[in-house]
Design an enzyme around this catalytic site. Structure first.
Site, PDB file in Angstrom:
ATOM      1  N   HIS A  76      -2.321  -5.963 -12.585  1.00  0.00           N
ATOM      2  CA  HIS A  76      -2.394  -5.454 -11.215  1.00  0.00           C
ATOM      3  C   HIS A  76      -3.752  -4.788 -10.946  1.00  0.00           C
ATOM      4  O   HIS A  76      -4.449  -5.135  -9.986  1.00  0.00           O
ATOM      5  CB  HIS A  76      -1.245  -4.452 -11.006  1.00  0.00           C
ATOM      6  CG  HIS A  76      -1.217  -3.813  -9.651  1.00  0.00           C
ATOM      7  ND1 HIS A  76      -0.402  -4.260  -8.650  1.00  0.00           N
ATOM      8  CD2 HIS A  76      -1.899  -2.759  -9.133  1.00  0.00           C
ATOM      9  CE1 HIS A  76      -0.574  -3.508  -7.563  1.00  0.00           C
ATOM     10  NE2 HIS A  76      -1.478  -2.586  -7.837  1.00  0.00           N
ATOM     11  N   GLU A  77      -4.122  -3.855 -11.796  1.00  0.00           N
ATOM     12  CA  GLU A  77      -5.373  -3.120 -11.575  1.00  0.00           C
ATOM     13  C   GLU A  77      -6.582  -4.044 -11.732  1.00  0.00           C
ATOM     14  O   GLU A  77      -7.618  -3.825 -11.090  1.00  0.00           O
ATOM     15  CB  GLU A  77      -5.482  -1.924 -12.528  1.00  0.00           C
ATOM     16  CG  GLU A  77      -4.358  -0.894 -12.426  1.00  0.00           C
ATOM     17  CD  GLU A  77      -4.158  -0.294 -11.032  1.00  0.00           C
ATOM     18  OE1 GLU A  77      -5.088  -0.366 -10.203  1.00  0.00           O
ATOM     19  OE2 GLU A  77      -3.046   0.220 -10.772  1.00  0.00           O
TER      20      GLU A  77
ATOM     21  N   HIS B 131      -7.385  -5.404  -8.381  1.00  0.00           N
ATOM     22  CA  HIS B 131      -8.218  -4.464  -7.615  1.00  0.00           C
ATOM     23  C   HIS B 131      -9.671  -4.519  -8.112  1.00  0.00           C
ATOM     24  O   HIS B 131     -10.615  -4.516  -7.321  1.00  0.00           O
ATOM     25  CB  HIS B 131      -7.719  -3.028  -7.815  1.00  0.00           C
ATOM     26  CG  HIS B 131      -6.486  -2.677  -7.035  1.00  0.00           C
ATOM     27  ND1 HIS B 131      -6.402  -2.825  -5.672  1.00  0.00           N
ATOM     28  CD2 HIS B 131      -5.283  -2.154  -7.427  1.00  0.00           C
ATOM     29  CE1 HIS B 131      -5.196  -2.409  -5.246  1.00  0.00           C
ATOM     30  NE2 HIS B 131      -4.499  -2.007  -6.304  1.00  0.00           N
TER      31      HIS B 131
ATOM     32  N   GLU C 175      -4.799  -4.153  -1.785  1.00  0.00           N
ATOM     33  CA  GLU C 175      -3.511  -4.360  -2.455  1.00  0.00           C
ATOM     34  C   GLU C 175      -3.181  -5.859  -2.528  1.00  0.00           C
ATOM     35  O   GLU C 175      -2.529  -6.311  -3.466  1.00  0.00           O
ATOM     36  CB  GLU C 175      -2.420  -3.593  -1.700  1.00  0.00           C
ATOM     37  CG  GLU C 175      -1.251  -3.163  -2.550  1.00  0.00           C
ATOM     38  CD  GLU C 175      -1.645  -2.275  -3.727  1.00  0.00           C
ATOM     39  OE1 GLU C 175      -0.990  -2.397  -4.779  1.00  0.00           O
ATOM     40  OE2 GLU C 175      -2.606  -1.472  -3.619  1.00  0.00           O
TER      41      GLU C 175
END
Lengths: 494, 494
Positions: B263-264, B267, B293
């Site tokens: 997930h990160e 980003h 996001e």
């Protein structure tokens, strides 16, 4: 006259402290955490912050506030605080922005090129950049000298060691030179007959780190207000409320990182022990580089390399690194007091270290005063290394006059602080021993409180409340007295 | 008119970017490195920096430069850049420095205390600090609302999602609420009959970290421009040139940290893919939190939890964590699409997640609009958790309304971005699949370039060149269309 002038100055310096906080953390991060690709953006951000701090110190309103505050009816503490604010203000305001920028650029160019020139033993190449650094440093020194009436070199020295002068240093260093070479020879002769066991590695990094943390704990490091990390060049950074010390590990040698951690923990405890209610102002901050170094050397030399301390931590070495004969307390003490004259200052033992410092002091003083030129350095270096340490450095610039970073960016006047620190530390411990004749027994038994309590009470909590001379006199009953240093070395090495 | 007005504005925003760099690194350090004792000094330093950034944005010279620049003959790109500078300028200029500083201090105090209050389930203690954060956030919202004609909540929302409004969100979220609970039930019913093997721990932290780094490498993370560390609340911070992502590890569960890292990394790649020649200006920075996001959820939900991706990384799990039957690709896909309504948003599965967001949106909207007070939150929380997810949260603040960091420092208006991001991500992948009908086969074969190339070409490189609506329309042929999200969920879970 403005009745709140003093408070205005305090507000400005408090703001400056917050900027310094950001600079300290960004600087620590750059050395300990940042990946290489972040360097350009970080450089730009830190330069912007430098500009901002310089602008804060050179704003006309601050000049007025400091001037008006001098007319106010201030308490003794406030007067001391004003004195220290003015000292910081003055050194920022005496230099024109053009010179600060030119020196910063020339210094960073010279330092950058030095990193490869040193590897290549390229003194002639280094000279090309270094001449400009010297010229700009002399210009800086002249401006500071014009304002203070000091000599050029003394004006630079004063920035690291307020109140110290060549006139005070020269007889001290001359005296050291009169007995140190013979002491080194006698210590080496004595050690020739001794058997010392080298420790057998490898020592995994994780185990060395755990040992370091354990020792920091026993040395009273406050882990709620600091950390231990890794960097290429070990340092103590961060801020008083959050002290960041670093070390570097070699798997084949635990000795350097362990003693390095003890050294940096000394710096750290000074920071952690500063008066927390005034640490945002110059009066609540470290007194001088020499006093800072006296803390790290109290921990490393007076405490860390003493047989009592080493017998106290010998079981920790066995616990973290596994048992081996070299970890016997007496053997550790021998390992950590081995005398071996060599080329490199940062690798020097306690006894040889002052010779490296005195040599650099003599050369940099003459250079800044204009008695010699940059191209004269190698010959002087060779001559002094032979005279003080019996080491032949001819043609080896890499391990000679190109070894240190200090001169590459124009940090002239710093070197004396190392040996002043060693002298102050010896003087403190002479006092502590007078108060605690059983000091070694208590240390060996794990009770380091006599040392910490004395340093807290006499040094840490005072910040810059007193001048260096007054601080040391109040702490030990006399101003700087190098006899304690000699006595300490003779007691330990003869 | 000043012919260099545009360049002056660019210079000021470049300086602002350098301050933001320092703020980002100090903020990352605070979360990932700083010991607790450093918090007060850090809070003061960061508040000072906030003030400085605010001062940079509110200086009269910048207002004049932006005004004059609007009269200049600018290229399309420069006009877009000016538009984004004006947007940032405007939201800062509506707020007085006093309010910015007060909110920063109150937020940092509340957040710090929350870290232990959450552990202690201490809602009443939290309220003491939180009431001030709410009051200051409403004051902020009111000032923004007065200027824009929006409602208070919409004015805050607009700061994270420029152009978005409650009026647009409410029908979208109402629609989701109309079908989501039934879809959750149907998915759970379907999964009741399936056999899933749980992975057997423990999974040592060092092994999980090595796995995470390996996956980051395959996801194209540039390690010369970023790091992976640990923090209580995982995030992506730092700056585009030096992206700092964090995760947290549990030795009994590798699944959370692994997917959190994926997930990160989404980003992070957005940040690393921003146009480097303009990243110091608003026009070169991330378009919105929802678009940000949408990158992390493209990586986590669209890519990371897909059977194709999980079959590609299954061998890595075996390599780093040891082989076990649970690591079969099909079983991993079942594990990562398990539907289990629960208390914690960050632990929620893909299907339940929107319910957590809609609940928070409804509460924070009412709170900021003054329809409810801080003390009303727990009852509303309990009621909505029961209605949307059938979960009983009564008395459990720790796993209820105290679970998130967002409100502790007054980041109201952020939560909708999560579900907007999920919706955009589904819309992107519908486009990517149209272009690459063989997408799953290529992913399973280890070729992720169709995804990275599409995101780089359509999203990352554009920064804030276009409005969110225009960006998404240019990328996918239509503005936000939540039907793709529903279709994606139904395809995956039914």
């Amino acid at each position: 006259m403005n009745p709140s002038a003093y408070q205005q100055a305090v507000s400005e310096f408090t703001r400056l402290y917050r900027y310094q906080h950001l600079a300290a953390i960004a600087g620590w991060d750059q050395a300990a955490m940042m990946p290489g690709g972040g360097n350009e953006a970080r450089g730009a951000a830190m330069a912007e912050l430098d500009l901002l701090m310089h602008g804060t110190l050179t704003a006309p309103a601050l000049a007025t506030a400091l001037q008006d505050a001098a007319q106010q009816d201030l308490s003794d503490d406030e007067q001391a605080s004003l004195r220290e604010m003015r000292r910081v203000w003055q050194s920022a305001n005496l230099l024109p922005a053009r010179l600060v920028e030119a020196k910063s650029l020339a210094g960073s160019r010279c330092e950058h090129a030095w990193r490869s020139q040193r590897q290549a033993n390229d003194w002639q190449g280094f000279l090309q950049n270094f001449r400009e650094v010297v010229a700009l440093s002399r210009e800086e020194a002249q401006l500071l000298a014009d304002a203070s009436g000091k000599s050029r070199y003394d004006a630079l020295l004063d920035q690291y060691e307020p109140g110290m002068s060549s006139a005070e240093l020269e007889p001290i260093f001359s005296d050291v030179k009169s007995w140190l070479p013979a002491l080194i020879r006698r210590a080496m002769d004595k050690q020739t007959g001794e058997t010392v066991l080298a420790a057998q590695g490898p020592f995994p990094v994780a185990q060395q780190r755990a040992l370091g943390l354990d020792i920091m704990q026993r040395l009273g490091f406050d882990f709620d207000g600091g950390r231990l990390d890794v960097s290429v060049h070990p340092f103590c950074g961060g801020v008083a409320e959050d002290v960041r010390i670093t070390t570097r590990y070699r798997e084949d040698d635990f000795m350097q990182s362990m003693m390095g951690i003890i050294h940096e923990t000394g710096h750290a405890r000074y920071e952690q022990g500063l008066p927390r209610d005034r640490v945002q102002l110059p009066v609540g901050q470290a007194r001088s580089m020499g006093i800072h170094e006296s803390q790290s050397l109290s921990f490393e030399m007076q405490l860390g390399r003493s047989p009592a301390f080493l017998s106290m931590i010998a079981p920790l070495l066995q616990q973290h690194l596994g048992a081996q004969p070299a970890f016997a307390a007496a053997n550790l003490a021998q390992l950590y007091t081995r005398v071996r004259p060599g080329h490199i200052r940062v690798d020097a033992d306690e006894l040889c270290y002052p010779a490296h410092v005195i040599l650099r002091f003599e050369i940099e003083r003459a250079l800044i005063e204009g008695e010699i030129e940059a191209e004269d350095i190698p010959a002087l270096w060779d001559e002094k290394m032979m005279a003080y340490l019996g080491v032949d450095t001819r043609g080896d610039y890499r391990n000679g006059c190109l070894q240190d970073i200090h001169w590459t960016d124009g940090s002239f006047g710093y070197f004396p602080s190392y040996t002043l620190g060693a002298m102050y530390a010896a003087q403190y411990f002479a006092s502590i021993r007078r108060q605690h004749p059983d000091l070694d027994a208590r240390i060996a038994g794990g009770d380091l409180s006599p040392v910490f309590d004395w340093l807290q009470q006499h040094i840490w909590q005072h910040g810059s409340r007193w001048s260096t001379g007054e601080l040391v006199r109040r702490a030990t009953g006399e101003t700087l007295n190098p006899a304690h240093f000699r006595a300490h070395l003779e007691a330990r090495y003869l």
